[in-house]
Design a protein around this motif. Structure first.
Motif, PDB file in Angstrom:
ATOM      1  N   PRO A 108     -14.657  -5.449  -7.645  1.00 37.91           N
ATOM      2  CA  PRO A 108     -13.379  -5.204  -8.443  1.00 37.91           C
ATOM      3  C   PRO A 108     -12.154  -6.393  -7.742  1.00 37.91           C
ATOM      4  CG  PRO A 108     -13.198  -3.730  -6.520  1.00 37.91           C
ATOM      5  CD  PRO A 108     -14.493  -4.034  -6.696  1.00 37.91           C
ATOM      6  N   GLN A 109     -11.553  -6.851  -8.818  1.00 35.95           N
ATOM      7  CA  GLN A 109     -10.830  -8.070  -8.531  1.00 35.95           C
ATOM      8  C   GLN A 109      -9.637  -7.573  -7.605  1.00 35.95           C
ATOM      9  OE1 GLN A 109      -8.917  -9.587 -11.924  1.00 35.95           O
ATOM     10  NE2 GLN A 109      -7.890 -11.176 -10.643  1.00 35.95           N
ATOM     11  N   ILE A 110      -9.343  -8.387  -6.499  1.00 35.37           N
ATOM     12  CA  ILE A 110      -8.424  -8.012  -5.598  1.00 35.37           C
ATOM     13  C   ILE A 110      -7.179  -8.291  -6.076  1.00 35.37           C
ATOM     14  CG2 ILE A 110      -7.548  -8.644  -3.311  1.00 35.37           C
ATOM     15  CD1 ILE A 110     -10.365  -7.390  -3.196  1.00 35.37           C
ATOM     16  N   THR A 111      -6.302  -7.387  -5.609  1.00 33.79           N
ATOM     17  CA  THR A 111      -4.659  -7.481  -6.138  1.00 33.79           C
ATOM     18  C   THR A 111      -3.904  -7.597  -4.681  1.00 33.79           C
ATOM     19  OG1 THR A 111      -5.163  -5.920  -7.798  1.00 33.79           O
ATOM     20  CG2 THR A 111      -2.749  -6.201  -7.134  1.00 33.79           C
ATOM     21  N   ASN A 112      -3.077  -8.608  -4.675  1.00 33.58           N
ATOM     22  CA  ASN A 112      -1.998  -8.876  -3.708  1.00 33.58           C
ATOM     23  C   ASN A 112      -0.825  -8.204  -3.967  1.00 33.58           C
ATOM     24  OD1 ASN A 112      -3.693 -10.678  -2.073  1.00 33.58           O
ATOM     25  ND2 ASN A 112      -3.510 -11.978  -3.742  1.00 33.58           N
ATOM     26  N   ILE A 113      -0.353  -7.293  -2.821  1.00 34.26           N
ATOM     27  CA  ILE A 113       0.759  -6.385  -3.041  1.00 34.26           C
ATOM     28  C   ILE A 113       1.777  -6.573  -1.662  1.00 34.26           C
ATOM     29  CG2 ILE A 113       0.135  -5.063  -4.623  1.00 34.26           C
ATOM     30  CD1 ILE A 113      -0.377  -3.023  -2.590  1.00 34.26           C
ATOM     31  N   ALA A 114       2.864  -6.420  -1.701  1.00 38.71           N
ATOM     32  CA  ALA A 114       3.579  -6.557  -0.456  1.00 38.71           C
ATOM     33  C   ALA A 114       4.381  -5.152  -0.282  1.00 38.71           C
ATOM     34  CB  ALA A 114       4.737  -7.500  -0.550  1.00 38.71           C
ATOM     35  N   GLU A 115       4.665  -4.449   0.755  1.00 44.31           N
ATOM     36  CA  GLU A 115       5.052  -3.463   1.286  1.00 44.31           C
ATOM     37  C   GLU A 115       6.156  -3.547   2.605  1.00 44.31           C
ATOM     38  OE1 GLU A 115       1.861  -0.077  -0.227  1.00 44.31           O
ATOM     39  OE2 GLU A 115       2.001  -0.563   1.944  1.00 44.31           O
ATOM     40  N   ALA A 116       7.196  -2.614   2.712  1.00 46.12           N
ATOM     41  CA  ALA A 116       7.762  -2.764   3.858  1.00 46.12           C
ATOM     42  C   ALA A 116       7.644  -1.415   4.594  1.00 46.12           C
ATOM     43  CB  ALA A 116       9.240  -3.225   3.556  1.00 46.12           C
ATOM     44  N   VAL A 117       7.745  -1.246   5.877  1.00 43.49           N
ATOM     45  CA  VAL A 117       8.066  -0.061   6.618  1.00 43.49           C
ATOM     46  C   VAL A 117       8.965  -0.241   7.251  1.00 43.49           C
ATOM     47  CG1 VAL A 117       6.061  -0.897   8.349  1.00 43.49           C
ATOM     48  CG2 VAL A 117       6.598   1.741   7.863  1.00 43.49           C
ATOM     49  N   VAL A 118       9.861   0.791   7.591  1.00 46.62           N
ATOM     50  CA  VAL A 118      11.085   0.608   8.406  1.00 46.62           C
ATOM     51  C   VAL A 118      11.004   1.992   9.333  1.00 46.62           C
ATOM     52  CG1 VAL A 118      13.776   0.755   8.745  1.00 46.62           C
ATOM     53  CG2 VAL A 118      12.299  -0.403   6.570  1.00 46.62           C
ATOM     54  N   VAL A 165      -6.922  -2.154   1.693  1.00 45.95           N
ATOM     55  CA  VAL A 165      -7.243  -0.637   1.323  1.00 45.95           C
ATOM     56  C   VAL A 165      -7.809  -0.701  -0.226  1.00 45.95           C
ATOM     57  CG1 VAL A 165      -6.511   1.388   0.639  1.00 45.95           C
ATOM     58  CG2 VAL A 165      -5.265   0.149   2.501  1.00 45.95           C
ATOM     59  N   THR A 166      -9.061  -0.563  -0.396  1.00 46.37           N
ATOM     60  CA  THR A 166      -9.857  -0.749  -1.626  1.00 46.37           C
ATOM     61  C   THR A 166      -9.791  -1.869  -2.145  1.00 46.37           C
ATOM     62  OG1 THR A 166      -8.082   0.438  -2.873  1.00 46.37           O
ATOM     63  CG2 THR A 166      -9.774   1.856  -1.968  1.00 46.37           C
ATOM     64  N   ARG A 167      -9.218  -2.156  -3.169  1.00 50.11           N
ATOM     65  CA  ARG A 167      -9.110  -3.468  -3.820  1.00 50.11           C
ATOM     66  C   ARG A 167      -7.842  -4.136  -3.833  1.00 50.11           C
ATOM     67  NH1 ARG A 167      -6.298  -3.763  -9.071  1.00 50.11           N
ATOM     68  NH2 ARG A 167      -5.674  -1.715  -9.834  1.00 50.11           N
ATOM     69  N   TYR A 168      -6.947  -3.602  -2.875  1.00 51.80           N
ATOM     70  CA  TYR A 168      -5.420  -4.051  -2.552  1.00 51.80           C
ATOM     71  C   TYR A 168      -5.572  -4.725  -1.051  1.00 51.80           C
ATOM     72  CZ  TYR A 168      -4.407  -0.815  -6.195  1.00 51.80           C
ATOM     73  OH  TYR A 168      -4.043  -0.296  -7.570  1.00 51.80           O
ATOM     74  N   ARG A 169      -4.934  -6.116  -1.261  1.00 56.41           N
ATOM     75  CA  ARG A 169      -4.601  -6.862  -0.067  1.00 56.41           C
ATOM     76  C   ARG A 169      -3.217  -6.533   0.214  1.00 56.41           C
ATOM     77  NH1 ARG A 169      -7.114 -11.297  -1.311  1.00 56.41           N
ATOM     78  NH2 ARG A 169      -9.191 -10.997  -0.180  1.00 56.41           N
ATOM     79  N   ILE A 170      -2.796  -6.233   1.441  1.00 57.00           N
ATOM     80  CA  ILE A 170      -1.416  -5.971   1.642  1.00 57.00           C
ATOM     81  C   ILE A 170      -0.796  -6.691   2.564  1.00 57.00           C
ATOM     82  CG2 ILE A 170      -0.011  -3.862   1.973  1.00 57.00           C
ATOM     83  CD1 ILE A 170      -2.045  -2.032   1.017  1.00 57.00           C
ATOM     84  N   GLN A 171       0.375  -6.941   2.400  1.00 57.13           N
ATOM     85  CA  GLN A 171       1.203  -7.737   3.352  1.00 57.13           C
ATOM     86  C   GLN A 171       2.147  -6.522   3.697  1.00 57.13           C
ATOM     87  OE1 GLN A 171       2.197 -12.074   3.178  1.00 57.13           O
ATOM     88  NE2 GLN A 171       2.070 -11.323   1.132  1.00 57.13           N
ATOM     89  N   LEU A 172       2.139  -5.986   4.990  1.00 54.61           N
ATOM     90  CA  LEU A 172       3.281  -4.963   5.328  1.00 54.61           C
ATOM     91  C   LEU A 172       4.228  -5.718   6.312  1.00 54.61           C
ATOM     92  CD1 LEU A 172       3.898  -2.089   5.145  1.00 54.61           C
ATOM     93  CD2 LEU A 172       2.393  -1.742   7.380  1.00 54.61           C
TER      94      LEU A 172
END
Length: 279
Positions: free
Chosen positions: A148-158, A227-234
């Protein structure tokens, strides 16, 4: 990431269901087994054949590869048509007795001889009836899965701190890491750069996600994970509580850093907690 927590919950649900509806008896029929939480076709066949020696077929990674080569199936074995053909083939192969040993032998054959690359066809005991060997196509069968194509996403945790305690929330069903605990986490829609988001944005998003108003501190860390097909910046931020009310439920708790170890946190949540304890 391998479903360990959901498996534990399913085992617990299965135990309760067996006691309440089956008088504590574990079913041996494939169709009945598939009615239990978390048990699919492969697991049902494995239980029925290994535990009860019932003639139940198994198609998993090793036998899927073996069956594809035996019948010369060059199309995608993960499609509905491919799965139907392989399961029917697996069922036709089954002996009336010792099906558990037979299934285990096929799995071992796939793991040790009919390997994904460089299969040891010269010593394979079923090479004389293998269409892939006859056609010389064993290196191209089975068809490789399309990544699957990798999807880049961003998240924040506080991590919101109040009187020396931090707010933890239990992740609800249907969400990633359901049942685990985490700090207040939310997606950063439209944020594509590696630079930290503005503190004002984090503050407003925190209020939207939790109903709390807090003073956001400087970014403590940025954790990159997949996580799976997601590359996450946290992006990880500490915060000091000002106002707002948290729900009076068992899924929201103010926890001291010494209590972090008592809660099953997500992997990145645990990393953030360790940073908070050490800061």
């Amino acid at each position: 990431g391998l479903g360990y927590y959901s498996r534990a919950r399913n085992i617990h649900k299965t135990a309760q269901q067996l006691v309440e509806l089956n008088g504590g008896e574990f079913p041996c029929d494939v169709k009945q087994l598939q009615q239990l939480p978390g048990i699919g076709r492969y697991t049902a066949g494995a239980i029925a054949s290994f535990a009860f020696d019932r003639p139940a077929p198994i198609v998993e990674a090793n036998t899927l590869r073996l069956y594809c080569r035996l019948v010369g199936y060059a199309d995608d074995p993960r499609t509905a048509a491919g799965q139907r053909l392989l399961w029917e083939f697996a069922e036709r192969l089954l002996p009336r007795k010792s099906s558990g040993r037979f299934n285990q032998a096929l799995m071992d054959l796939g793991a040790t001889r009919c390997t994904p690359t460089k299969p040891d066809c010269a010593t394979c005991p079923v090479r004389s009836c293998c269409r892939a060997v006859a056609e010389g196509s064993q290196d191209s069968i089975p068809m490789k899965a399309v990544r699957p194509q990798i999807t880049n996403i961003a998240e924040a945790v506080v991590a919101v701190r109040r009187n020396g305690r931090y707010l933890l929330r239990q992740i609800p069903d249907g969400r990633r890491w359901a049942g685990l605990w985490d700090f207040v986490r939310f997606p950063l829609d439209g944020h594509t750069s590696s630079k930290s988001p503005q503190l004002s944005e984090i503050s407003s998003r925190l209020t939207e996600a939790s109903g709390l108003i807090a003073e956001i501190g400087p970014r403590l860390a940025k954790i990159n994970h997949s996580v799976t097909r997601y590359r996450i910046q946290l992006f990880c931020f500490p915060a000091t509580y000002h106002s707002g009310v948290t729900p009076r439920t068992s899924t929201h708790r103010w926890v001291s850093p010494k209590q972090f170890a008592d809660y099953p946190l997500s992997v990145t949540g645990r990393q953030f907690a360790d940073l908070l304890v050490g800061s």
